[in-house]
Structures are given as C-alpha cells and as structure tokens.
Design an enzyme around this catalytic site. Structure first.
Site, PDB file in Angstrom:
ATOM      1  N   THR A 259      -0.498   2.318 -48.789  1.00 51.39           N
ATOM      2  CA  THR A 259      -1.808   2.531 -48.194  1.00 51.39           C
ATOM      3  C   THR A 259      -2.821   2.715 -49.315  1.00 51.39           C
ATOM      4  OG1 THR A 259      -0.948   3.521 -46.165  1.00 51.39           O
ATOM      5  CG2 THR A 259      -3.226   4.013 -46.723  1.00 51.39           C
ATOM      6  N   PHE A 261      -6.501   4.069 -50.456  1.00 53.62           N
ATOM      7  CA  PHE A 261      -7.496   5.075 -50.105  1.00 53.62           C
ATOM      8  C   PHE A 261      -8.710   4.914 -51.010  1.00 53.62           C
ATOM      9  CE2 PHE A 261      -3.361   6.635 -49.007  1.00 53.62           C
ATOM     10  CZ  PHE A 261      -3.518   7.279 -47.800  1.00 53.62           C
TER      11      PHE A 261
END
Length: 358
Positions: A259, A261
């Site tokens: 992921t 960010f």
C-alpha cells in the site's frame, strides 16, 4: 571460553558507552540546528527529507559491513526521529485508530519519537494539518491489489495541502485471536479490503466461519480482544497492542501486497535529486484529450509512473486526471512540460514535488 566471552562482552560495553556519548554529543548539535531554523523561519518544517536522505545515502554507501545496510536505515530512522523531537514536537495525524496500516506507515516514516494523532476519517487527516493542529498527515492512496483510494484523491481537489512525501508499506495480514486457536474462532472481523485480500485463504481454511466488515483492521483487533470466540485479520502491531495471539501469519493471497501512503504538509520539502511530482489536471471528455495531456511529458523525456481519472463532480462530462511523474518541479524540463500541459487543459494544480520512496 568463559574468560574470552567476558572479555568480548566488556569490549561491547565499552563501545556501547562510546556510542551513547556520541549520540548525546550529536544531540547538542541537533538542538542548535533547531534553534537556528526557528530564528530564520519560525513557520518552517523542522523535518527535512533531503537531509535525511543525504545522511542515509552517505552511510550506506560507505558501510564496510558486517553490519547490514538495511539495518542502518532502521537505526538512523530512529536516531533522526529522536533528534527531531529535540528540535521541537512533531505531530502526525493519521487514519486511526492505533495499529492500522496507516499507523504503521506513519511510524515507518517518522519513527517512534513523533507524536501520533489518530483521527476517524481521511477528511479529518486533511483538516488537522490544514488547521495547524498537526505538522503532517498520512493517508492511504493506493493498494497493489485493491487499487486507488478514491476519497484521498477527491480531497486534493479543494485542499491547499501539498504532498510532502510517500511511504510504500508491505501489507501482511495475520489472523489473530485471544487464544491463538483456530478451532475456537466462530466469527472473523476485519476491514473490507483486508477480507478481500485474504479471500482465498479464508475460503480454504475457515470456509464456514462468518466474516464481518468493520471500519478498520485495528477495530477488528479491538473487538477480538473483547470476545474470546472472535478472530481478527490485522497487523502484527495490532496483536501486540491489543494482547492477541497470532493464529496464522501472512494469510494474504498476494505476497506482493503493498500500500502506498502520502505524507501531507502545508509546505513543500527540499529537492533531493530523486523526486516525484504529482499533478491534478482537468480536461473535457473529447477525442485525443488524454493524448494531448501525456505528450508534453513524453517529449521532455519525463517518465510517468501513474495516471488515475475521476469525474470532476463540478460539471458533467469533465474529468480530473491525477498524474505522477518522475522529477522535480524546479527542473527546467519539468517546468517546460507543465507549462505546455497547462495550456491544453481546463485547469492544473501541482500537488507537490517530494522525495520518492527509497
């Protein structure tokens, strides 16, 4: 042998004492630097990614071993985090509660010594930074399996904040419970994305256990800590914070599950030489519109790493493209490309030039 062992440990103790002395000497210079920064610009961010990147690059390139270079990164992240706290408090707002993957990404970026402020929504992360209650904000932007986080993109349309940095976090999901026994689990809680990312494992190993969606993996862990018959899919940090045992580790279906960010701030970071620029561009839905947008970057030899489209929400059949390209807005070729793009679109907003994840 005991005598040799004692002598080696004595030498290690001496080195540890010297390391401690040097850390404290280093800290005195850090405090002086913080004072100079505040004298020159009271509103400036004390955190300087360019300087941090320079330190890490210099140390890892000169490291003769056997101490691993990857460990140098981790050790100095914490040294610099503690040093930054001596210069002044650094508050980081993130999508909470504690032990979410956004929390993990925040800690990876800013270390243990920052002050972390959990909030309940992506909008609240933006608000905390915009109103000056936090120096930085951390929000998810995309997952390698589930795709883009649309709400984060939408927030940039009206927000004055800039992208200050990015964090790429490997996401590992663990099945947790109070007992650590799979046979005692009668229900499993987790965030919808986590459940989706573990779908095959769940169908194979716990096919008859009902799954329940909750607001976050951390909330799932909290619920499992209150119910001995419940399991949670969450992080290893969540297991530690909520007193849970790992039933099965790394149950995600895709082992390459990452992921990305974004770090938010009011000001732009310094140029590092390995930067990325994010731009928001609005265009009419017409033949060739996308080609016209991309051509200036290609003509200038600028590599595009991402493009995502969203409806503008302001006028029918208008779209906003979010584009990531390699390079910094201060580079001449980037200035030229952006000027050409701006002349071809309805509007353009530069979201920031910032250090690419190392």
């Amino acid at each position: 042998m005991n005598r040799d062992l004692q002598e080696l440990r004595r030498r290690i103790d001496q080195l540890d004492d010297e390391i401690l002395r040097l850390l404290n000497e280093r800290s005195t210079y850090v405090i002086e630097i913080g004072q100079l920064k505040r004298q020159n610009d009271a509103g400036a961010n004390l955190h300087t990614p360019a300087r941090e990147a320079e330190i890490i690059q210099r140390l890892t390139s000169r490291n003769p071993g056997p101490f691993p270079s990857d460990a140098i990164r981790s050790v100095y992240r914490e040294i610099m985090s503690a040093s930054l706290s001596l210069e002044g408090p650094q508050k980081v707002a993130y999508l909470g509660p504690r032990a979410t993957f956004t929390h993990l990404a925040s800690r990876q970026k800013f270390g243990e010594s920052a002050q972390y402020v959990p909030v309940t929504s992506i909008k609240d992360v933006f608000t905390e930074v915009e109103r000056g209650r936090a120096n930085f904000g951390v929000v998810p932007i995309e997952n390698s399996t589930e795709g883009v986080v649309s709400h984060t993109l939408d927030m940039f349309i009206d927000s004055p904040l800039l992208i200050y940095g990015e964090v790429l976090l490997e996401v590992s999901h663990h099945l947790l419970s109070k007992s650590g026994a799979k046979e005692e689990i009668t229900k499993i809680y987790s965030h919808p994305h986590a459940l989706a990312q573990c779908r095959n494992w769940l169908e194979t190993h716990v096919p008859n256990v009902p799954l329940s969606e909750v607001a976050s993996t951390a909330r799932a862990a909290e619920m499992a800590s209150e119910d001995a018959s419940a399991g949670a899919i969450a992080s290893e940090l969540a297991a530690h914070l909520y007193g849970l045992k790992v039933v099965q580790s790394r149950i995600e279906d895709n082992i390459n599950n990452f992921t990305r960010f974004l770090v938010l701030a009011k000001t732009a970071p310094q140029r590092t030489g390995k930067d990325k620029t994010s731009v928001m561009i609005s265009v009419k839905d017409r033949a060739g519109a996308l080609y016209d947008l991309l051509r200036p970057f290609a003509s200038s030899g600028i590599n595009m790493t991402k493009i995502e489209s969203r409806p503008s929400r302001r006028k029918a059949w208008e779209y906003i493209f979010f584009v990531d390209v390699e390079g910094h807005v201060e580079e001449e070729r980037m200035k030229k490309a952006l000027d050409e793009v701006k002349s071809r679109c309805l509007f353009m907003k530069i979201l920031g030039s910032y250090p690419a994840h190392a």
